[in-house]
Design a protein around this motif. Structure first.
Motif, PDB file in Angstrom:
ATOM      1  N   ILE A  78       0.632  -1.127   0.329  1.00  9.28           N
ATOM      2  CA  ILE A  78       0.039  -0.268  -0.102  1.00  9.28           C
ATOM      3  C   ILE A  78       1.316   1.523  -0.545  1.00  9.28           C
ATOM      4  O   ILE A  78       0.941   2.262  -0.757  1.00  9.28           O
ATOM      5  CB  ILE A  78      -0.715   0.035   0.926  1.00  9.28           C
ATOM      6  N   ARG A  79       1.938   1.071   1.035  1.00 11.41           N
ATOM      7  CA  ARG A  79       2.425   2.707   0.985  1.00 11.41           C
ATOM      8  C   ARG A  79       2.963   2.664  -0.536  1.00 11.41           C
ATOM      9  O   ARG A  79       3.913   3.889  -1.219  1.00 11.41           O
ATOM     10  CB  ARG A  79       4.085   1.890   1.990  1.00 11.41           C
ATOM     11  N   ASN A  80       3.878   1.356  -1.369  1.00 11.29           N
ATOM     12  CA  ASN A  80       4.211   1.347  -2.756  1.00 11.29           C
ATOM     13  C   ASN A  80       3.382   2.371  -3.603  1.00 11.29           C
ATOM     14  O   ASN A  80       3.690   3.469  -4.617  1.00 11.29           O
ATOM     15  CB  ASN A  80       4.722   0.786  -2.962  1.00 11.29           C
ATOM     16  N   ALA A  81       2.070   1.924  -3.370  1.00 11.12           N
ATOM     17  CA  ALA A  81       0.976   2.508  -4.380  1.00 11.12           C
ATOM     18  C   ALA A  81       0.669   3.859  -3.776  1.00 11.12           C
ATOM     19  O   ALA A  81       0.972   4.515  -5.608  1.00 11.12           O
ATOM     20  CB  ALA A  81      -0.003   1.223  -3.895  1.00 11.12           C
ATOM     21  N   VAL A  82       0.878   4.109  -2.808  1.00 15.61           N
ATOM     22  CA  VAL A  82       0.751   5.723  -2.541  1.00 15.61           C
ATOM     23  C   VAL A  82       1.778   6.367  -2.601  1.00 15.61           C
ATOM     24  O   VAL A  82       1.301   7.817  -3.220  1.00 15.61           O
ATOM     25  CB  VAL A  82       0.028   5.776  -0.931  1.00 15.61           C
ATOM     26  N   PHE A 137      -8.547   0.542   6.156  1.00 17.64           N
ATOM     27  CA  PHE A 137      -7.819   1.632   6.974  1.00 17.64           C
ATOM     28  C   PHE A 137      -7.273   3.000   6.861  1.00 17.64           C
ATOM     29  O   PHE A 137      -7.718   3.348   6.092  1.00 17.64           O
ATOM     30  CB  PHE A 137      -5.839   0.487   6.353  1.00 17.64           C
ATOM     31  N   LYS A 138      -6.647   3.783   7.814  1.00 11.83           N
ATOM     32  CA  LYS A 138      -6.516   5.226   7.315  1.00 11.83           C
ATOM     33  C   LYS A 138      -4.819   4.990   7.774  1.00 11.83           C
ATOM     34  O   LYS A 138      -4.299   4.614   8.523  1.00 11.83           O
ATOM     35  CB  LYS A 138      -7.058   6.071   8.416  1.00 11.83           C
ATOM     36  N   GLY A 139      -3.927   6.028   6.769  1.00 14.72           N
ATOM     37  CA  GLY A 139      -2.836   6.361   6.476  1.00 14.72           C
ATOM     38  C   GLY A 139      -2.392   7.486   6.487  1.00 14.72           C
ATOM     39  O   GLY A 139      -3.157   8.095   5.699  1.00 14.72           O
ATOM     40  N   GLU A 140      -1.080   7.674   6.563  1.00 14.80           N
ATOM     41  CA  GLU A 140      -0.116   8.248   6.045  1.00 14.80           C
ATOM     42  C   GLU A 140       1.372   8.278   6.412  1.00 14.80           C
ATOM     43  O   GLU A 140       1.484   7.537   6.779  1.00 14.80           O
ATOM     44  CB  GLU A 140       0.121   9.568   6.880  1.00 14.80           C
ATOM     45  N   VAL A 141       1.417   8.317   4.192  1.00 16.91           N
ATOM     46  CA  VAL A 141       3.236   8.038   4.167  1.00 16.91           C
ATOM     47  C   VAL A 141       3.685   9.701   4.176  1.00 16.91           C
ATOM     48  O   VAL A 141       3.607  10.628   3.432  1.00 16.91           O
ATOM     49  CB  VAL A 141       2.939   7.416   2.980  1.00 16.91           C
ATOM     50  N   TRP A 149       9.962   7.150   0.421  1.00 17.75           N
ATOM     51  CA  TRP A 149       8.369   6.878   1.628  1.00 17.75           C
ATOM     52  C   TRP A 149       8.496   5.872   3.066  1.00 17.75           C
ATOM     53  O   TRP A 149       8.692   4.920   2.894  1.00 17.75           O
ATOM     54  CB  TRP A 149       7.386   7.203   0.421  1.00 17.75           C
ATOM     55  N   ARG A 150       7.590   6.703   3.763  1.00 16.27           N
ATOM     56  CA  ARG A 150       7.882   5.854   5.425  1.00 16.27           C
ATOM     57  C   ARG A 150       6.402   6.341   5.663  1.00 16.27           C
ATOM     58  O   ARG A 150       5.775   7.631   4.913  1.00 16.27           O
ATOM     59  CB  ARG A 150       8.863   6.414   6.026  1.00 16.27           C
ATOM     60  N   MET A 151       6.035   5.035   5.813  1.00 15.83           N
ATOM     61  CA  MET A 151       4.439   5.197   6.459  1.00 15.83           C
ATOM     62  C   MET A 151       4.758   5.579   8.388  1.00 15.83           C
ATOM     63  O   MET A 151       5.498   5.432   9.028  1.00 15.83           O
ATOM     64  CB  MET A 151       3.975   3.626   6.634  1.00 15.83           C
ATOM     65  N   GLN A 152       3.529   6.829   7.930  1.00 14.04           N
ATOM     66  CA  GLN A 152       4.065   7.940   9.669  1.00 14.04           C
ATOM     67  C   GLN A 152       2.935   6.594  10.393  1.00 14.04           C
ATOM     68  O   GLN A 152       3.234   6.676  11.041  1.00 14.04           O
ATOM     69  CB  GLN A 152       3.993   8.656   9.238  1.00 14.04           C
ATOM     70  N   ASP A 153       1.333   6.234   9.855  1.00 13.62           N
ATOM     71  CA  ASP A 153       0.812   6.549  10.283  1.00 13.62           C
ATOM     72  C   ASP A 153      -0.105   5.532   9.370  1.00 13.62           C
ATOM     73  O   ASP A 153      -0.748   5.228   8.393  1.00 13.62           O
ATOM     74  CB  ASP A 153       0.054   7.725  10.640  1.00 13.62           C
TER      75      ASP A 153
END
Length: 157
Positions: A78-82, A137-141, A149-153
């Motif tokens: 997901i991080r990579n896609a975002v 899920f809710k997230g932030e990178v 890129w780093r997953m923050q949340d």
């Protein structure tokens, strides 16, 4: 006449009764003496109970469960896609994602880019369909530097 063939004599009742009484007294004495002997020997007391320190045990560290490993792998996908999505070209459309390692898939929506304290971040909502069910899920990178890129949340709703 032999003794077996003699008729029952009522005087024998007293012999039978006295023998039964003697046996009953002996049984009663034993039943009273056993608990008293246990009390006299110390018996069992929770106050006197102590932990047996002579027994040694060990444990092994808990291995990460396959579900946790799958979720971490999906989170990286997901991080990579975002991070690779072109937000301007998407125009609010969902970004599909799939992880061939885990068999999970989903879509990323509500993708928005912002700058917090000079750091480029992207907030998103992601769905995850896997063998263990469907989750949101809710997230932030955030861009950490050198293009990484780093997953923050990343938390389940």
């Amino acid at each position: 006449m032999s003794r077996i063939a003699q008729p029952f004599d009522s005087r024998q009742w007293s012999l039978i009764a006295s023998a039964s009484a003697q046996a009953a007294v002996k049984v009663a004495i034993v039943l009273v003496a056993l608990p008293l002997a246990a009390c006299g020997a110390g018996g069992f007391s929770l106050e006197q109970a102590e932990v047996d320190r002579t027994i040694l045990t060990s444990s092994t560290p808990a291995a990460a469960s396959p579900i946790d490993q799958d979720r971490a792998s999906d989170q990286a996908t997901i991080r990579n896609a975002v991070s690779s999505a072109d937000i301007q070209e998407l125009g609010g459309q969902a970004v599909p994602w799939a992880n061939s390692d885990t068999g999970s898939r989903g879509s990323i929506t509500e993708l928005a880019e912002s700058r917090d304290n000079g750091q480029l971040c992207r907030r998103f909502t992601a769905s995850r369909e896997s063998f263990d069910g469907v989750a949101l899920f809710k997230g932030e990178v955030c861009l950490a530097g050198a293009g990484a890129w780093r997953m923050q949340d990343f938390k389940a709703l």
